[in-house]
Every structure is written in structure tokens, then in C-alpha cells.
Enzyme design. Structure first.
Site, short mmCIF file in Angstrom:
data_model
loop_
_atom_site.label_atom_id
_atom_site.label_comp_id
_atom_site.label_asym_id
_atom_site.label_seq_id
_atom_site.Cartn_x
_atom_site.Cartn_y
_atom_site.Cartn_z
N HIS A 32 13.74 -6.96 2.00
CA HIS A 32 12.74 -6.51 2.97
C HIS A 32 12.94 -8.16 3.07
CE1 HIS A 32 8.25 -7.20 2.90
NE2 HIS A 32 8.23 -6.12 2.74
N ARG A 66 12.07 -2.44 8.04
CA ARG A 66 13.03 -3.24 7.04
C ARG A 66 14.28 -3.63 7.26
NH1 ARG A 66 9.20 -1.91 1.52
NH2 ARG A 66 7.62 -2.58 2.77
N GLN A 124 17.83 -1.79 0.10
CA GLN A 124 17.32 -2.51 0.67
C GLN A 124 16.43 -3.13 0.66
OE1 GLN A 124 12.73 -1.23 1.71
NE2 GLN A 124 13.10 -0.55 3.14
N HIS A 136 15.17 -5.41 -2.24
CA HIS A 136 13.89 -5.21 -3.28
C HIS A 136 13.73 -3.41 -3.27
CE1 HIS A 136 9.37 -4.52 -2.23
NE2 HIS A 136 9.34 -3.54 -2.20
N ARG A 195 13.81 3.05 3.43
CA ARG A 195 12.60 3.22 3.44
C ARG A 195 11.64 2.79 4.15
NH1 ARG A 195 8.86 1.59 0.23
NH2 ARG A 195 9.65 -0.30 -0.71
N LEU A 196 10.69 3.48 4.43
CA LEU A 196 9.69 3.14 5.14
C LEU A 196 8.79 2.55 4.20
CD1 LEU A 196 9.01 4.79 8.41
CD2 LEU A 196 10.54 3.14 8.23
N LEU A 225 7.79 -11.55 -3.69
CA LEU A 225 7.65 -10.60 -2.40
C LEU A 225 6.26 -11.51 -1.80
CD1 LEU A 225 8.30 -8.35 -0.62
CD2 LEU A 225 6.82 -7.17 -2.45
N PHE A 229 1.78 -0.72 9.03
CA PHE A 229 3.05 -1.17 8.22
C PHE A 229 4.43 -0.81 9.20
CE2 PHE A 229 3.86 -1.85 3.84
CZ PHE A 229 2.55 -2.41 3.54
N GLY A 271 0.65 -1.16 -0.12
CA GLY A 271 -0.22 -0.40 0.27
C GLY A 271 0.90 0.75 -0.01
N GLU A 302 4.59 -6.79 3.20
CA GLU A 302 4.90 -6.47 4.40
C GLU A 302 3.39 -6.19 5.37
OE1 GLU A 302 7.82 -3.61 5.38
OE2 GLU A 302 6.60 -2.02 6.46
#
Lengths: 129, 597, 251
Positions: free
Chosen positions: B233, B286, B231, B355, B390-391, B243, B117, B52, B246
Site C-alpha cells: 500500500h 496501488r 500488495q 498490506h 487488488r484494487l 495505514l 478509489f 471502504g 486510499e
């Protein structure tokens, strides 16, 4: 001039006879069975119009082996046609939403088949009584 | 060579490129937009985003909270002025997508629903089941067809930017269907070409995610910023790297080791409660979760999959069939179909995979790069909102917010810019064509590009993985220099022109090697541990005195990139200790007391 | 794992290279495979290790980008989510999607399909316009359920490859585009059904469809395009008769 030269495959004229489309082709052919049975019924009606002798001849023909085999084939065609018709039914209508959720197509098909069987049963009982 | 003149050229038609094209078309309907993609737009990798997109919407949530989560999540390497702009525009963009038809999941009353998240204090992730990126991409693509000024070039591969007189003025494209070249000249150029995760072996990315735009800008002197921050994941399919969102954990899934123990509580993310609180346990960020996996593997507390990969278990069972199937249909499909596991009654083995590239093309808050006329948005860019980590759900929001900015800025620039200098540009285009054909027709030494690609991916995975060591990074740098050298001598099997994917893959590998070098050299130069860049060789702590700075990789033809540094913009959040779980909450309290007291 | 059985399987791949081939022909390749290997991974291994000239589209590897549709043993499938274990012992026949022109090898022409998508006004034509500042349009879960499955179409074109009527008439708008049309028509925020209806009359509209129904069976995302087409036959028919009535009223 570029190298590009898309190749167009011709559709086989016998595509409907292939394994992939066998179910569809049988379904469509069963429609012919429905039409033939319609013709048989019409012939019966016409014999009534033509008088008792003609009607008796018609009823007599119905009990010949040819007619019995024909009717068995037609019955199979009718059943197949009816079944596939009800399977197609939910595809032809908008999605039915009950309580915020879509009603599964199988449920619609089964309900319709049930209803048809009830009607048939009522007709048979009515005819017998 | 075919030539096509336009006003605004957009390279890449994923989420950011499409959003930019729509913004440009709305801001300046009289200008022509050329939208180029090496695939059909709906194949772009935005399609694979699942969980999302962030946007503050609940009454008890604030922009400040989103700001703080993002900045601390990025370990204070964020451009805080940009983050401020970002968080204040996310919600507007999410509503805009809703108006364009994006089927966001709803609450019973018809309002848009949000989910929790990782690293986000309040639930603010807008979602369309677990196909959020797919729906955003298709919504943008379909909406873009409304604008007559947008002309698409689908399945055109960019082989070079056209730069003349210090200004970006177009690009040279290779039409996949014909193998012929065409030049597009323009007054402004936007890069929206996505990330570069395919330089690693196990990754969640589609085959097209090869860093093309990053390398194109890099080669023309635009620095790549913060490239060492890659990143991982934490929950991906062992082997393929596909993937598992999350969103699974957002819905309440647990992560278990081989003993069925929720191991994250051993890594400063606890306490473990039946319903994980936001920013605790499975809802941590992450980088921390991937690092915890690495530690568990070291301790021998992971399971081994049939493919021989170490894995932990993503347990959804307690959520129940109804919730799993309603909220996570794609996850069900992937687990059942690809792994033969039904998540309703069996935990899914997962492991980290590459990711996302936090770094990218250096751009300012207006998405403008240092090269006049060149803009960048989305994953290919480094606008500064992700910092060192990154979030989740900030990148779909980023491509909407800054895709729009890029489109508007490019349109404004194009309006004031002089016409493209066409004859000079066409000369450059012919030179670029000759280079690309040289690669195709070169005799080479018989080595295949696929061999080089595998070596590149292996060396990066070894040298620039979840934890890094100086000598391993050095080996990666050396190996990449060797590969760069061998690349000049590869042989392409296929010498034809139409739909020659052998050739395209080789061109992509050239881009990948440049990006990989930028990553490895930025990584070895950063002698500290921050966010996704964790070292085990004596630099295990964050070092704000020396490294609260962005790294900038500069391209040098025929040599390794040069690394320099630039300051980080800090407006209102001074660097603090980054913590999650109970400690994180304590620290946040203390910070609040300090500001209010 | 070292001790796992290494199996081999033969793939017959239909190849066509316009620079050198007059027409497509099958070429045999043998690959080593493991239990979890997809057809896509087999093609990639052929391209990487045996023959770099084999061309096919792919990207996401997780059945969402819609790139890798092809005929696998005569059935339209996504190569990334079809597994060799289910096709063993082989040989497996792999061909480009049926009913589409072949650009090269397993790559077919997509442009006509995309034009169809673009032609059906694939965007919200709002019932009531409102500024973004006024917030989102409300839509209950029930209103979503009316169109949401149609919005799950990944444009992989498997349904077109399954449709014999599209094979007979390439101008037939076809199942995928109709699913998208119904996705917007069924959306409570949209008021464009009227405009879209004008696009679907006639043979190139919905009336090429004979309800074969295989499009829905081929769909990897359970979109049920057959439902979209056949609902709109009803709509088109109603419109035809209602138009007749309206005309009489006017005269």
C-alpha cells in the site's frame, strides 16, 4: 484441572478519596453544602414564623464571624455544585441536533450557566428595587 | 481432551467468518455453527480497513465498468467468471450491511454516499467515514449474536485441521485462557483466517495476521495460489507501517516528493490536474504508486523521516479542515496523535508497506477448495478476483460476497455429508496436541522465535519487495529454508499453559514460515513482471505466452514447496495493455471502438 | 538514526502467572526507547528480547481493535497510542485494566463484558422490514448524527476500568454496553427501544451509575458513554412513572 485461576482485585474502600476521583468526591460533597444552606434558609423561615424576636436573633447570628465563614464555605460549595451540575446536564439529555450537526456539550453547559446567571441577576435586581 | 461436535465449523471470525456464519445460520437454521477465533471477533483485522467497499450504485456506473477495472487492475490474472459473479453481488451485500445497521456515510438526501478509489473508473466505494472495516466488522459481529445456532469459541487458537478419508472434518483448538486442547468435529469446515502480511517487516497488518489458515490448508495438501503477489500500500506511516487510507486520495489528496512536485506524472499516470480524475495520478492503482515511490527513492527525491525512513508527502491541506475532519477522522487522529502532525496544515510523510496477500488457498467460484468439505473465503483464500494486484475497496466487498457464499455452500455440503468419523478424528487430534506440546516442552537449542521472525521479515522484505531480483529471491528462499530448519530447535521461555503467548507466537511463526516459503518460491519461479510482481533482472515485461497462468505452491514436508501452474479463466476481456492516466483513457476508447465497431 | 539520543526508561509491570504466583506483584524492566515509541512497542521489545513469558493482548497498533487497554501510571489507556516520551523520565507503572479479574499478567477477563454487549439486543430491530432488493433505508446526516458517535465504540473497556461503580458492582451493565444500546436506540431504522428498556432498570441496569463521568474522559474514541448511561436513567425513570400511570388506568 486447568491452570486458569483468575485473580480478583478488591476495590479499595477508600477509592473515593483517591486522586483520580477527587473531582467527583468534591462534587458530591458540595451537595452536602447545598443541603446545609437549605437548612439555614429553613431556619430563617422558621424564625419568621416564631415572631420578630426570633427573626432578629436569626439576623443577628447571620452577622457573626462563624456565620460569615460558614456562608463563604457554603457559597463556594453552591458555586461548585452549580458549575458541575451544568457540566453534567448535557450528559443527561439526548444529543441535541441543530442543522444536521450535534450541538457541542460545552455550548449547552455555557448556555445553561448564562441562563442561570441571568435569572440570579433578575432576582437580585428585583430584590434591590 | 474436550470434544465438541458441530455441523459447520468456521475458523476465523473477522468479516468473512462472521458473514459466513450468518449465511449458514440463515440458510440452515437447524444446523449448528461453531465460530472459532483466536481473538474476540471485534479484534479481527477487518477492523483496520479504512477506505471502504465497492458496489456499483450510481446511475452512470455499470457492472461492466467494475468488471473491467478489476480485471485490468489485476493485470488479467483474474478468474473472469468469478469477477463477473463478484461485481454483480457487491451492491446487494452492501445494502444487506446497511439493513443490518452499518453506518455508511450519507448524502444530504439520506441515500448512501460513495467516494472515488484508486483504479476505479467511477466512484463506487461505499464508506463509513474512514472506519469502514471497523463498522462492517462490528455490524456483522453484533448482528451475528441474533442467531441462536451460532456458538462462538473466542480466543481459541487452531493448531491443526482434522482430515480423515480425504475430507476436512474438524479442527484441534488450543484454548488461550487455559492452555488446554479441544477437538471440534464437523461435517464442513470454512477457513476465514485472513492474510499473512506480518511475514514482512513494514506492514499495515495487525499482529494476528499470520497466515494460519493458509498454512493449515497448505499442510493438508491444498495448493496456495498466486502467493508471489503481495500488495504494497503506497501510503503508510514510516516505521510502524500503520495505514493512511486510499480514501485520502479518494477525497483529493496529492502525493508530493521532497520538492513539492506531484511525481506520479513522471510514471505514466498524468497529466497532473488540480482535481485528480479517476484512474489518473493519485487515483492510480496501488502497485503502480508503490513502484513510483521506489523509483523516486532511487532518484533521491524522497524526504527522510526522523526514524531514518525514506518518505514522500501525502498532502491534504487543500481539502480544508471541515472536509478532512468529517471524511477522514481516523487519519487526523493517527497523524496528530502518532506523528504529531496536523494534516490540516502539514503534509504527512508516508511510504509503502505490505498490506495484502492477493494469493491464498485455492478455491473455486463456490469457495470450495480441492479438499472435500473445506471452504475458504476472504483474504486467506484465492478465489481469483484480485489477480496480480487488488484494487482498493474490493476486499471488503469480497469478504461480504464470498463469506456469504462460503456459509451457504458449507451448509449445503454439511447437509449431504456423512457424520464426522469421531474416533479416528480424536486420534488425530491427540497427535496434533502432542505435536504442539512437543514445541512447548522441547528443550531446543536456546534460540528464541523472535530472532527467527525478524530474520524472516527482513529476508522477505529484501527478496520479495516492490521490485525483485532473481538472486535476492534466491537468497530469501535459502534463508527461509535455513529458518525452517532452525525453527525445529527453538526454545520457548515460558513453559506454563494459561495465556502462554510465547507458545502461541511460536506456533504462528511455524505458519508464517510455510507461507513465506510459498511466497518466495512462487516469486522466483515467475519469470515475468505483472501487477505487484515486478522483476528487474531481465524479466521486466509481462509475458502472457508463458505466464498468463496462476502459480500453485504445493507443500512438501521438510522441503521447499513445489510450484506448478494452472490456466486463467478468461471470459470476455482478452489481455490488453494495462495503462492509467491519459494513455489508459486512450486505450479504453480504442477498446470500446473495437467492440462497438 | 545513529546520532539520535538513545534513552532508557524503567517500566514497573504488574505480573501474575497463575501457575506459580499466589498474587500479582510488580517486576521492573528497563528498555531503550526512541521519541516515537509506544508503550506497546516497549512491551513487545521486553517480550522479544528480555522475557518471553510476559503476556498481553495486542493486534492493530493503531487504536482501533481495542485489544491493548491497560492501566498506565494509574490511568486506563491504549498501550499502542500512549507514548513513552510523554511518560518520561519514569518509572512507569503498568498494570492490567482496573476492575477486571486478571487472567495473567496484563490480560484480563473479557467474557463478562462481551456477555453484556450480547445481552442488549445489539442489532437493528427494523421499524419496517423491507427486502434487500428494495434498496437501502434512507437516513439523513442529521439522523446519523443522533447515534453515530455511539457506534464508534471499539470495546476496549477503558471506560469500565475508569468506573468505580463497576468496580463495586461487577454486574452493573456499565458504560460501554450502554453506549452500544444507545447506538441502536438512537438509530432511525430501529424500533427496539422498548425491548431494550426492560434490560436497564435496577442496580445492574443504569442505576448503579452516579454520574462520575470518568468513563467519557477515559474513552479514546470520544464516544461519551456517560451520556448514553445518563440519558437512559431518564428513560428508565420515565418508564417507571408511566408504568405506574398505566397500571392505574387499567385498575
Amino acid at each position: 484441572m486447568s491452570e486458569r485461576r483468575p485473580y480478583v482485585r478488591r476495590q479499595s474502600r477508600l477509592w473515593w478519596a483517591s486522586r483520580t476521583y477527587r473531582g467527583y468526591t468534591l462534587r458530591e460533597l458540595s451537595g452536602v453544602g447545598v443541603a446545609v444552606y437549605g437548612a439555614v434558609l429553613l431556619a430563617g423561615l422558621d424564625s419568621v414564623r416564631r415572631g420578630p424576636d426570633a427573626y432578629a436573633a436569626f439576623v443577628g447570628w447571620l452577622s457573626t464571624p462563624v456565620a460569615i465563614v460558614l456562608h463563604l464555605v457554603l457559597l463556594a460549595a453552591m458555586l461548585l455544585h452549580g458549575l458541575t451540575w451544568f457540566q453534567t446536564l448535557p450528559k443527561t439529555m439526548p444529543r441535541l441536533i441543530v442543522g444536521g450537526q450535534a450541538v457541542p456539550q460545552k455550548t449547552i453547559t455555557n448556555a445553561a450557566i448564562g441562563l442561570a446567571m441571568l435569572c440570579s441577576l433578575a432576582l437580585v435586581i428585583g430584590a434591590l428595587s | 481432551m474436550d470434544h465438541f461436535d458441530t455441523d459447520i465449523l468456521i475458523l476465523g471470525a473477522g468479516g468473512a467468518g462472521l458473514r459466513a456464519a450468518i449465511a449458514a445460520a440463515e440458510a440452515a437454521p437447524d444446523q449448528r455453527v461453531a465460530l472459532v477465533s483466536k481473538v474476540y471477533p471485534m479484534r479481527s483485522h477487518t477492523v483496520a480497513a479504512e477506505g471502504g467497499s465497492a458496489g456499483v450504485v450510481q446511475a452512470h456506473d455499470t457492472l461492466d465498468d467494475h468488471f473491467n477495472d478489476t480485471v485490468s487492475g489485476g493485470d488479467w490474472l483474474c478468474e473472469q467468471d468469478v469477477v463477473e459473479y463478484f461485481v454483480s453481488h457487491c451492491t446487494r451485500e452492501m445494502i444487506q450491511l446497511e439493513h443490518w445497521g452499518c453506518p455508511w456515510s450519507r448524502k444530504p438526501d439520506g441515500h448512501v454516499n460513495v467516494r472515488a478509489f484508486g483504479g476505479m473508473k467511477i466512484e463506487r466505494t461505499w464508506f463509513a467515514a474512514d472506519r469502514s472495516g471497523f463498522h462492517i466488522l462490528h455490524t456483522l459481529f453484533q448482528t451475528s449474536t441474533k442467531y441462536k445456532s451460532i456458538e462462538r469459541f473466542d480466543e481459541y487458537f487452531c493448531v491443526d485441521l482434522l482430515v480423515e478419508n480425504g475430507r476436512a472434518q474438524g479442527a484441534v483448538l488450543l484454548c488461550l485462557a487455559t492452555g488446554e486442547f479441544c477437538a471440534i468435529t464437523a461435517r464442513a469446515v470454512v477457513l476465514a483466517t485472513g492474510g499473512a502480511g506480518r511475514v514482512f517487516r513494514q506492514n499495515t497488518n495487525g499482529g494476528i495476521v499470520t497466515g494460519d489458515g493458509m498454512a493449515l490448508a497448505f499442510r493438508h495438501g491444498v495448493p496456495l495460489r498466486d502467493m508471489e503477489f503481495v500488495q504494497y500500500h503506497p501510503t503508510c506511516m514510516p516505521g510502524s507501517g500503520v495505514l493512511f487510507t486510499e480514501g485520502c486520495r479518494g477525497e483529493g489528496a496529492f502525493l508530493l516528493n521532497k520538492d513539492g512536485y506531484r511525481y506520479l506524472q513522471d510514471y505514466g499516470l498524468g497529466p497532473a490536474e488540480p482535481q485528480p480524475r479517476n484512474k489518473y495520478m493519485e487515483l492510480g492503482p496501488r502497485d503502480r504508486l508503490s513502484q513510483a515511490f521506489w523509483q523516486e527513492e532511487r532518484k533521491g527525491r524522497t524526504v527522510t523521516t526522523p526514524q531514518g525512513e525514506a518518505a514522500v508527502l501525502l498532502d491534504l491541506r487543500h481539502l480544508g479542515r471541515k472536509r478532512i475532519e468529517e471524511r477522514l477522522p481516523l487519519i487526523c487522529e493517527l497523524a496528530r496523535h502518532f506523528m504529531g502532525i496536523d494534516p490540516v496544515d502539514t503534509p504527512i510523510p508516508v511510504r509503502p508497506a505490505v498490506h495484502y496477500t492477493m494469493g491464498g488457498i485455492l478455491v473455486g467460484i463456490d469457495t470450495a477448495s480441492p479438499l472435500p468439505g473445506l471452504y475458504a473465503a476472504g483474504e486467506c483464500s484465492s478465489i481469483g478476483i484480485h489477480g496480480a494486484n487488488r484494487l482498493g475497496s474490493n476486499s471488503l466487498a469480497e469478504l461480504s460476497v464470498f463469506g456469504r457464499v462460503a456459509g451457504e455452500q458449507a451448509a449445503a455440503f454439511a447437509k449431504g455429508a456423512a457424520a464426522a468419523e469421531i474416533p479416528a478424528l480424536l486420534d488425530r487430534a491427540r497427535a496434533a496436541e502432542a505435536r504442539a506440546l512437543g514445541l512447548l516442552n522441547g528443550k531446543g537449542g536456546g534460540e528464541r522465535h523472535s530472532v527467527l521472525r525478524k530474520e524472516m521479515a527482513d529476508s522477505l522484505e529484501k527478496g520479495c519487495g516492490i521490485y525483485r531480483l532473481g538472486d535476492e529471491m534466491q537468497q530469501a528462499c535459502d534463508r527461509l529454508a535455513d529458518l525452517r530448519h532452525r525453527y525445529d530447535g527453538i526454545t520457548i521461555d515460558d513453559k506454563s499453559r494459561a495465556w502462554n503467548t510465547d507458545w502461541i507466537s511460536a506456533l504462528e511463526l511455524g505458519y508464517q514460515l510455510d507461507v513465506a516459503q510459498a511466497m518466495a518460491h512462487s516469486a522466483i519461479a515467475r519469470k515475468e513482471s505483472r501487477g505487484a510482481h515486478q522483476r528487474l533482472d531481465g524479466y521486466t515485461q509481462r509475458d502472457d505466452a508463458n505466464y498468463l497462468r496462476h502459480s500453485l505452491a504445493h507443500y512438501r514436508k521438510g522441503a521447499s514447496p513445489e510450484i506448478s501452474y494452472s490456466p486463467v479463466t478468461i471470459t470476455r476481456s482478452p489481455p490488453g495493455q494495462r495503462a492509467y492516466g491519459a494513455l489508459g483513457e486512450q486505450l479504453e476508447h480504442a477498446r470500446k471502438e473495437a467492440t462497438h465497431g | 538514526m545513529a546520532d539520535r539520543d538513545r534513552l532508557t526508561i524503567e517500566l514497573w509491570i504488574l505480573r501474575y502467572r497463575p501457575a506459580q504466583d499466589e498474587e500479582p506483584h510488580f517486576v521492573s524492566y528497563t528498555v531503550t526507547y526512541t521519541e516515537e515509541m509506544s508503550v506497546l512497542e516497549a512491551l513487545q521489545s521486553i517480550k522479544d528480547e528480555q522475557d518471553g513469558s510476559l503476556s498481553f493482548r495486542w493486534s492493530c497498533r493503531m487504536a482501533i481493535c481495542g485489544s491493548c487497554g491497560m492501566m498506565i501510571d494509574g490511568t486506563p489507556k491504549l498501550a499502542c497510542s500512549t507514548f513513552l516520551r510523554d511518560l518520561a523520565p519514569g518509572p512507569v507503572k503498568i498494570a492490567p485494566l482496573e476492575n477486571f479479574p486478571i487472567e495473567r499478567d496484563l490480560v484480563v477477563t473479557v467474557a463478562d463484558f462481551v456477555k453484556k454487549i450480547e445481552s442488549i439486543y445489539p442489532f437493528i430491530m427494523p421499524k419496517e422490514t423491507k427486502p434487500v432488493e428494495a434498496g437501502e433505508y434512507l437516513q439523513t446526516p442529521a439522523q446519523m448524527a443522533a447515534y453515530e458517535p455511539f457506534s464508534d465504540c471499539i470495546n476496549c473497556m477503558l471506560c469500565y476500568a475508569a468506573c468505580p461503580q463497576f468496580g463495586a458492582n461487577p454486574d452493573f451493565i456499565g458504560p460501554g454496553a450502554m453506549a452500544l444500546l444507545q447506538r441502536y436506540n438512537g438509530d432511525s431504522r430501529d424500533a427496539g427501544s422498548r425491548e431494550r428498556l426492560d434490560l436497564i432498570h435496577g442496580e445492574d441496569g443504569v442505576w448503579s451509575c452516579t454520574a462520575v463521568g470518568l468513563c467519557s474522559e477515559a474513552c479514546p474514541k470520544l464516544v461519551d458513554p456517560a451520556n448514553a448511561v445518563n440519558q437512559n436513567k431518564t428513560n428508565s425513570a420515565f418508564d417507571f412513572f408511566l408504568r405506574g400511570l398505566r397500571k392505574e388506568n387499567h385498575s
